[in-house]
Design an enzyme around this catalytic site. Structure first.
Site, PDB file in Angstrom:
ATOM      1  N   GLU A   1       0.828  -1.198   0.000  1.00 28.87           N
ATOM      2  CA  GLU A   1       0.000   0.000   0.000  1.00 28.87           C
ATOM      3  C   GLU A   1       0.869   1.257   0.000  1.00 28.87           C
ATOM      4  OE1 GLU A   1      -2.414  -0.741   3.418  1.00 28.87           O
ATOM      5  OE2 GLU A   1      -0.805  -0.386   4.851  1.00 28.87           O
ATOM      6  N   CYS A   2       0.524   2.189  -0.844  1.00 32.57           N
ATOM      7  CA  CYS A   2       1.148   3.510  -0.936  1.00 32.57           C
ATOM      8  C   CYS A   2       2.664   3.383  -1.111  1.00 32.57           C
ATOM      9  CB  CYS A   2       0.783   4.358   0.265  1.00 32.57           C
ATOM     10  SG  CYS A   2       0.914   6.137  -0.068  1.00 32.57           S
ATOM     11  N   GLY A   3       3.469   3.669  -0.080  1.00 30.23           N
ATOM     12  CA  GLY A   3       4.919   3.549  -0.218  1.00 30.23           C
ATOM     13  C   GLY A   3       5.343   2.161  -0.641  1.00 30.23           C
TER      14      GLY A   3
ATOM     15  N   MET B   1       3.541   0.162  -2.510  1.00 32.43           N
ATOM     16  CA  MET B   1       3.198   0.086  -3.930  1.00 32.43           C
ATOM     17  C   MET B   1       4.273   0.763  -4.775  1.00 32.43           C
ATOM     18  SD  MET B   1       0.332   2.101  -6.094  1.00 32.43           S
ATOM     19  CE  MET B   1       1.559   3.398  -6.249  1.00 32.43           C
TER      20      MET B   1
ATOM     21  N   SER C   1      -1.715  -0.854  -4.178  1.00 33.43           N
ATOM     22  CA  SER C   1      -2.553   0.318  -4.369  1.00 33.43           C
ATOM     23  C   SER C   1      -2.030   1.468  -3.526  1.00 33.43           C
ATOM     24  CB  SER C   1      -4.001   0.011  -3.978  1.00 33.43           C
ATOM     25  OG  SER C   1      -4.794   1.171  -3.970  1.00 33.43           O
TER      26      SER C   1
END
Length: 430
Positions: A321-323, A325, A414
């Site tokens: 997730e985020c970082g 991703m 994501s």
């Protein structure tokens, strides 16, 4: 009896985080067991809260979480403590849609009194109608006291105190400005060093020397103090291993998400920065964080990048997730335009050039499952040729947006920080 109160403000940038950290540290220094909470999806403030209170902080959010889950979580963590301090989010009634998810919504749901922190640097008796409006707008929200921040003199405070007397809200004191207790920028990394400790200690001393702590405690709610009950939940035999990235670059996690994972598997931690060897594992969780601050170290750890990519090709389940991703893409481009190679499972790159904030709650619908999360990032995706995206993503106002959930074999990635702790394990294929 234990005590509980919620720190809120009429508007942002009033100093509620500094006040929360200060009170957490001051009460902890008195030998009390302090449990910090944070309204909303913020995973940065909770790291600071945990440091100040010397105890892990917990998120409470009525947008991402069912109300019964919020109540159960609060009751579970506050049991056995001396003081529970909840920091609000934005202004008192600011929510995702009207007051949904606001500090006021949490205060009402948990029946917790509100202590307002007001930036009164440019305000005098005019604060009276503002306080009156906040007090009467929703009578179910109990405003139990006011702390006036950035007030330099007793004469200034006299106007503010008169306003409180007029409105009928107790004034708990004022806090003079002090540059030495300013909390560092939220995007300077989260390394808790001696400097940060010094700031918290100075803030605790400064604030509690200028307010009435005894009146604050009188305004708080009394809760029966009983031992925390152990959950009597049957869990499967923990035959699966879950490897979770945890270091300076990857640290944004919800404590209840981690406990959910602990209930279904054996947790091991590893560092994409420092470790050369990926643990033997069935699942990999790459949380968000600040990879953009450690690009050279992440890129230079070729062994770890290769092992994560090989795990993906072998069908190991990976959630990022985020970082996390960003780390799974081809490269991360820094603010100067220099590209740093990453794991290269997906063909996109992410860039920190010309930063622009993307922010908001997200509702994900996938194969009949509805799960909520939060999106918060400054980077953007470049050269995205990946068509393998699953599910639909909506804002809190039910508007469908283009945020993707990328897939490759058993890899899911994501920008969204999902909150799955309220789900049953059977609802997620893990």
């Amino acid at each position: 009896m234990s005590k509980a109160f919620l720190i809120a403000a009429p508007w942002s940038n009033s100093g509620k985080t500094t006040v929360t950290l200060s009170l957490c540290r001051w009460f902890s220094n008195q030998g009390l067991n302090v449990q910090p909470f944070k309204c909303g999806p913020d995973y940065i403030d909770t790291i600071h809260h945990s440091t100040a209170a010397r105890k892990p902080a917990v998120n409470l959010d009525v947008v991402m979480m069912p109300e019964e889950h919020v109540i159960r979580t609060f009751n579970n963590y506050q049991q056995g403590t001396d003081i529970s301090i909840i920091e609000g989010v934005m202004g008192l009634f600011d929510g995702a849609v009207k007051d949904q998810g606001s500090s006021a919504a949490i205060a009402k749901l948990l029946d917790i009194p509100v202590i307002l922190v007001v930036n009164a640097s440019s305000m005098a008796y005019t604060i009276a109608p503002i306080l009156h409006g906040l007090k009467t707008f929703d009578p179910e929200v109990q405003i139990a006291g006011v702390l006036f921040n950035f007030v330099k003199t007793e004469s200034h405070y006299a106007f503010l105190k008169e306003a409180c007397d007029t409105v009928g809200i107790p004034s708990l004191g004022y806090i003079p400005p002090n540059e030495e207790i300013a909390i560092p920028s939220r995007h300077l990394g989260l390394h808790i060093d001696k400097t940060f400790e010094t700031i918290i200690e100075k803030a605790a001393s400064h604030i509690t020397s200028n307010i009435s702590v005894s009146k604050l405690l009188e305004s708080a709610k009394e809760i029966n103090k009983i031992a925390r009950e152990k959950a009597q939940v049957k869990t499967p035999s923990k035959t699966k291993t879950i490897a979770i990235a945890k270091d300076e670059a990857f640290s944004f996690t919800y404590i209840e998400n981690l406990k959910w994972l602990e209930s279904i598997g054996r947790i091991v931690y590893f560092s994409p920065i420092h470790d050369s060897q990926l643990p033997e594992t069935d699942y990999i969780y790459l949380a968000g964080g600040y990879p953009e601050l450690y690009l050279e170290k992440l890129s230079q750890n070729v062994s770890m990048c290769n092992q994560i990519r090989n795990a993906a090709n072998l069908g190991v389940t990976i959630y990022a997730e985020c970082g996390g991703m960003m780390y799974l893409g081809k490269a991360i481009i820094d603010e100067k335009g220099l590209a740093h190679s990453m794991v290269n499972i997906f063909d996109y790159s992410t860039s920190m050039e010309n930063k622009k904030l993307s922010l908001g709650y997200r509702k994900v619908l996938f194969e009949g499952l509805e799960i909520w999360g939060h999106e918060f990032h400054y980077s953007k995706i470049l050269n995205d040729q990946t068509n393998s995206s699953i599910g639909k993503v909506f804002t809190a106002r039910d508007k469908e947006i283009s945020t993707k959930i990328y897939t490759y074999k058993n890899v899911y990635a994501s920008y969204i920080h999902l909150y799955w702790a309220a789900l049953k394990p059977k609802d997620i294929c893990i």
